[in-house]
Design an enzyme around this catalytic site. Structure first.
Site, PDB file in Angstrom:
ATOM      1  N   ASN A   1     -50.186 -24.293   2.312  1.00  0.00           N
ATOM      2  CA  ASN A   1     -51.408 -23.735   3.176  1.00  0.00           C
ATOM      3  C   ASN A   1     -52.557 -23.675   1.974  1.00  0.00           C
ATOM      4  O   ASN A   1     -52.306 -23.698   0.689  1.00  0.00           O
ATOM      5  CB  ASN A   1     -51.188 -22.460   3.791  1.00  0.00           C
ATOM      6  CG  ASN A   1     -50.557 -22.936   5.105  1.00  0.00           C
ATOM      7  OD1 ASN A   1     -50.583 -24.160   5.627  1.00  0.00           O
ATOM      8  ND2 ASN A   1     -50.020 -22.033   5.602  1.00  0.00           N
ATOM      9  N   CYS A   2     -53.565 -23.505   2.482  1.00  0.00           N
ATOM     10  CA  CYS A   2     -55.027 -23.069   1.748  1.00  0.00           C
ATOM     11  C   CYS A   2     -54.499 -22.324   0.422  1.00  0.00           C
ATOM     12  O   CYS A   2     -53.996 -21.312   0.402  1.00  0.00           O
ATOM     13  CB  CYS A   2     -56.004 -22.521   2.567  1.00  0.00           C
ATOM     14  SG  CYS A   2     -57.528 -21.904   1.811  1.00  0.00           S
ATOM     15  N   PRO A   3     -54.990 -22.782  -0.638  1.00  0.00           N
ATOM     16  CA  PRO A   3     -55.933 -23.971  -0.975  1.00  0.00           C
ATOM     17  C   PRO A   3     -55.191 -25.400  -1.352  1.00  0.00           C
ATOM     18  O   PRO A   3     -55.727 -26.217  -1.656  1.00  0.00           O
ATOM     19  CB  PRO A   3     -56.829 -23.708  -2.167  1.00  0.00           C
ATOM     20  CG  PRO A   3     -55.941 -22.865  -3.137  1.00  0.00           C
ATOM     21  CD  PRO A   3     -54.886 -21.961  -2.194  1.00  0.00           C
TER      22      PRO A   3
ATOM     23  N   ASP B   1     -51.339 -27.136   7.408  1.00  0.00           N
ATOM     24  CA  ASP B   1     -51.940 -26.221   7.192  1.00  0.00           C
ATOM     25  C   ASP B   1     -53.329 -26.143   8.250  1.00  0.00           C
ATOM     26  O   ASP B   1     -53.731 -27.208   8.578  1.00  0.00           O
ATOM     27  CB  ASP B   1     -52.831 -26.343   5.685  1.00  0.00           C
ATOM     28  CG  ASP B   1     -53.991 -25.364   5.414  1.00  0.00           C
ATOM     29  OD1 ASP B   1     -54.085 -24.416   6.240  1.00  0.00           O
ATOM     30  OD2 ASP B   1     -54.644 -25.581   4.416  1.00  0.00           O
TER      31      ASP B   1
END
Lengths: 205, 78
Positions: free
Chosen positions: B17-19, B44
């Site tokens: 997931n982010c980033p 994500d």
């Protein structure tokens, strides 16, 4: 002539007049085109190979705020932005790998004892609930596949984010060089401002 | 890895997931020549929005985007 137009000129005269006009126009334009060239050169210099910069000042030592700071920093690198992070006061905790007590005054020792030992020990800015908050947040983060704070800090370093520790704050908080992770640079407020003034993105976290 | 410009490189960012997806993507792009294609898969929730912002920044092209539980995007490097 009866239609009002002037009689045609002698060709030699015409050629001479054209040459004179050209000379006059060139003379008038010379100064102007020099200015245009100079302006273009200045524009090109600004658009040059310089990368966009981001300058993040990390003042907070809260778990949630530090996570934000490092996600923004690493995301910025992915967007092709050169990132510097300045750590001052509570933010210095993010750069700690250990706590030492040798060579410190009583006040410094007390501060060292009260500060978190490193980023993994930080509390959340809200709902800390005597440490329950971060435990819960870390679990939820793991479930959502969000990188851990120490993981994000390492990622930032691997990606070339500049990590700079504020010398003055280190003195005030009684933090010694050997307590910080490797690869950290040191600076003062002018170091921060010198970078910040060139940055398109400046943040205070 | 096939190095011809038309070959696709597949980047599996599922579970990240982010980033991380765009971080991995930007690192992978750096090694590719202009005109190369890259396929990236991620689940994500921020992936679509981040990808569009990222692509806009560099001028690359999203050739296709299949939304799903795992989304799959094909990009063309400018």
């Amino acid at each position: 002539m009866s239609d009002g137009t002037p009689p045609p000129l002698d060709p030699t005269l015409t050629a001479m007049i054209e040459r004179m006009v050209d000379a006059r126009v060139d003379a008038r334009l010379a100064g102007f085109s020099a200015q245009v060239e100079e302006a273009l050169a200045r524009l090109r210099a600004q658009e040059g190979p310089q990368r966009d910069q981001a300058s993040i000042l990390v003042f907070s030592g809260d778990f949630d705020r530090l996570i934000s700071a490092f996600i923004i920093a690493t995301g910025a690198v992915a967007m092709g932005i050169e990132v510097s992070m300045y750590f001052t006061f509570w933010g210095l905790v993010a750069l700690k790998k250990q706590t030492t007590f040798a060579g410190k005054t009583i006040e410094e020792k007390m501060l060292s004892a009260m500060l978190p030992g490193g980023p993994a020990n930080t509390g959340t800015s809200k709902m800390n609930m005597l440490g329950m908050g971060p435990i819960m947040f870390k679990r939820v983060m793991a479930q959502n596949n969000v990188e851990t704070l120490p993981g994000l800090i390492k990622l930032a370093q691997d990606l070339g984010v500049k990590l700079i520790a504020c010398r003055m704050a280190m003195g005030v908080m009684g933090i010694k060089d050997e307590e910080l992770i490797d690869g950290v640079q040191y600076g003062g407020v002018a170091t921060y401002l010198g970078d910040a003034i060139e940055s398109k993105i400046t943040l205070f976290i | 890895m096939d190095t011809s410009p038309e070959a696709s490189v597949v980047l599996d960012c599922t579970g990240l997931n982010c980033p991380m997806p765009i971080v991995r993507l930007s690192q992978a792009m750096r090694g590719l020549p202009s005109g190369a294609q890259i396929v990236i898969e991620a689940n994500d929730p921020a992936f679509r929005a981040d990808l569009e912002a990222w692509v806009r920044r560099f001028g690359h092209v999203i050739l296709s985007f299949d939304q799903g539980a795992t989304s799959r995007a094909t990009l063309l490097k400018k």
